[in-house]
Design a protein around this motif. Structure first.
Motif, PDB file in Angstrom:
ATOM      1  N   THR A   1      -1.097  -1.091  -4.207  1.00 14.05           N
ATOM      2  CA  THR A   1      -0.163  -0.319  -4.914  1.00 14.05           C
ATOM      3  C   THR A   1      -1.175   0.670  -5.873  1.00 14.05           C
ATOM      4  O   THR A   1      -2.263   0.162  -6.011  1.00 14.05           O
ATOM      5  CB  THR A   1       0.243  -1.354  -5.843  1.00 14.05           C
ATOM      6  OG1 THR A   1       1.149  -0.731  -7.004  1.00 14.05           O
ATOM      7  CG2 THR A   1      -0.452  -2.316  -6.591  1.00 14.05           C
TER       8      THR A   1
ATOM      9  N   GLY B   1       6.175   3.103   1.881  1.00 13.72           N
ATOM     10  CA  GLY B   1       6.292   3.230   0.796  1.00 13.72           C
ATOM     11  C   GLY B   1       7.685   4.183   0.374  1.00 13.72           C
ATOM     12  O   GLY B   1       8.276   4.444   1.113  1.00 13.72           O
TER      13      GLY B   1
ATOM     14  N   LYS C   1      -3.984   6.005  -3.720  1.00 11.42           N
ATOM     15  CA  LYS C   1      -3.621   6.812  -2.960  1.00 11.42           C
ATOM     16  C   LYS C   1      -3.066   8.104  -3.582  1.00 11.42           C
ATOM     17  O   LYS C   1      -2.800   8.233  -4.616  1.00 11.42           O
ATOM     18  CB  LYS C   1      -2.184   5.943  -2.489  1.00 11.42           C
ATOM     19  CG  LYS C   1      -2.302   4.709  -1.960  1.00 11.42           C
ATOM     20  CD  LYS C   1      -1.083   4.033  -1.620  1.00 11.42           C
ATOM     21  CE  LYS C   1      -0.216   3.417  -2.814  1.00 11.42           C
ATOM     22  NZ  LYS C   1       0.609   2.553  -2.508  1.00 11.42           N
TER      23      LYS C   1
ATOM     24  N   ASP D   1       2.125   7.517  -0.722  1.00 10.88           N
ATOM     25  CA  ASP D   1       1.979   6.314   0.182  1.00 10.88           C
ATOM     26  C   ASP D   1       2.192   7.214   1.717  1.00 10.88           C
ATOM     27  O   ASP D   1       1.440   6.926   2.514  1.00 10.88           O
ATOM     28  CB  ASP D   1       3.628   5.834   0.005  1.00 10.88           C
ATOM     29  CG  ASP D   1       3.769   5.033  -1.141  1.00 10.88           C
ATOM     30  OD1 ASP D   1       2.670   4.363  -1.726  1.00 10.88           O
ATOM     31  OD2 ASP D   1       4.576   5.175  -1.908  1.00 10.88           O
TER      32      ASP D   1
ATOM     33  N   ASP E   1       3.745  -0.602  -0.351  1.00  9.77           N
ATOM     34  CA  ASP E   1       3.673  -0.544  -1.632  1.00  9.77           C
ATOM     35  C   ASP E   1       4.719  -1.299  -2.308  1.00  9.77           C
ATOM     36  O   ASP E   1       5.572  -1.977  -1.758  1.00  9.77           O
ATOM     37  CB  ASP E   1       4.185   1.125  -1.790  1.00  9.77           C
ATOM     38  CG  ASP E   1       4.125   1.515  -3.356  1.00  9.77           C
ATOM     39  OD1 ASP E   1       3.174   1.247  -4.118  1.00  9.77           O
ATOM     40  OD2 ASP E   1       5.274   2.036  -3.763  1.00  9.77           O
TER      41      ASP E   1
ATOM     42  N   VAL F   1       9.603   0.099  -3.859  1.00  3.20           N
ATOM     43  CA  VAL F   1       9.918  -0.914  -2.342  1.00  3.20           C
ATOM     44  C   VAL F   1      10.361  -2.054  -2.328  1.00  3.20           C
ATOM     45  O   VAL F   1      11.286  -2.452  -1.876  1.00  3.20           O
ATOM     46  CB  VAL F   1       8.545  -0.433  -1.469  1.00  3.20           C
ATOM     47  CG1 VAL F   1       8.789  -1.534  -0.054  1.00  3.20           C
ATOM     48  CG2 VAL F   1       8.240   0.670  -1.333  1.00  3.20           C
TER      49      VAL F   1
END
Length: 263
Positions: free
Chosen positions: A48, A211, A187, A217, A15, A19
């Motif tokens: 992302t 993540g 996600k 994540d 991610d 991060v």
């Protein structure tokens, strides 16, 4: 080095917001971190949920932090939306679009354009110019049976000032007004992870998802069969991480600590 916990590791899916950076501020020495990945022979792809920036903008942002990447190493939720719509409507067409550059460009490349008439779907992501009028029009279209597609469910995202509203906040408003929940493309659903694995040619058990968010994540990585590592530089606290089930395979204070470089 905490990566030693994963002896089979061949690749990572990272991610970005929370991060690698918060807003315009990098988290740690990113150039050193990715040099370390290269030295270890570990491939990396960025995945992302953020639908606001274009792929080119992400390439430039990473370059500004000393990290050179190819555009095909970056996958975002607009790409998953475009892929899904293209399967349903190969010819492209009109959509009612609530979003920013990343979503607009991804859909344009797939043959879809914004309109208020004859729309095939209502597509929504983070839109920092979101208005009551946009909410009203989207709601009315959805109530007529037009499909409602969302980029990602992230209610917030981290910034130097604190947590700010994310796409999930806008999707929640549209859902409340229309009475219809969106189909989510980002996600924790599998589309982004599957694209990343396919591009790198690795198996889930050889791949680590990194993540800062448990419900996207980490849950998404688990759903894809990958190993998972949570970093505490974004939206999640250690107490929240320790209570989450299934727990991340590893919890680190930062990506720098995970990789074993000075921050």
């Amino acid at each position: 080095m905490l990566l030693d916990h994963f002896p089979q590791l061949k690749a990572v899916i990272l991610d970005m917001d929370g991060v690698l950076w918060r807003g315009k501020q990098p988290i740690g020495n990113l150039a050193a971190i990715f040099t370390k990945f290269q030295d270890l022979g570990i491939q990396y792809t960025f995945a992302t949920n953020n639908a606001t920036g274009s792929i080119g903008q992400y390439v430039e942002k990473l370059r500004s932090f000393g990290v050179e990447v190819n555009p095909n190493q970056i996958i975002n939720s607009p790409m998953a939306v475009a892929y899904y719509l293209k399967k349903l409507y190969p010819q492209g067409g009109a959509v009612y679009l609530i979003g920013e550059t990343g979503l607009i460009e991804a859909l344009q490349e797939a043959g879809f354009y914004h309109s208020e008439d004859g729309v095939l779907a209502v597509v929504a992501g983070l839109d920092r110019q979101f208005t009551y009028e946009k909410l009203r029009k989207a709601s009315l279209l959805i109530q007529k049976g037009i499909p409602f597609i969302g980029t990602n469910p992230d209610k917030t995202f981290p910034s130097p000032e604190g947590l700010t509203p994310g796409a999930g906040s806008i999707l929640a408003a549209i859902e409340t007004a229309s009475g219809v929940a969106p189909q989510i493309m980002g996600k924790p659903y599998p589309h982004l992870f599957q694209l990343a694995l396919q591009q790198m040619g690795t198996q889930p058990e050889e791949t680590l998802v990194i993540g800062d968010r448990l419900d996207t994540d980490i849950l998404g990585g688990k759903n894809a069969g990958c190993k998972t590592a949570l970093v505490l530089t974004g939206v999640t606290t250690l107490a929240e991480a320790e209570q989450w089930q299934p727990r991340p395979d590893l919890i680190a204070n930062s990506l720098s600590e995970l990789v074993g470089v000075d921050s």
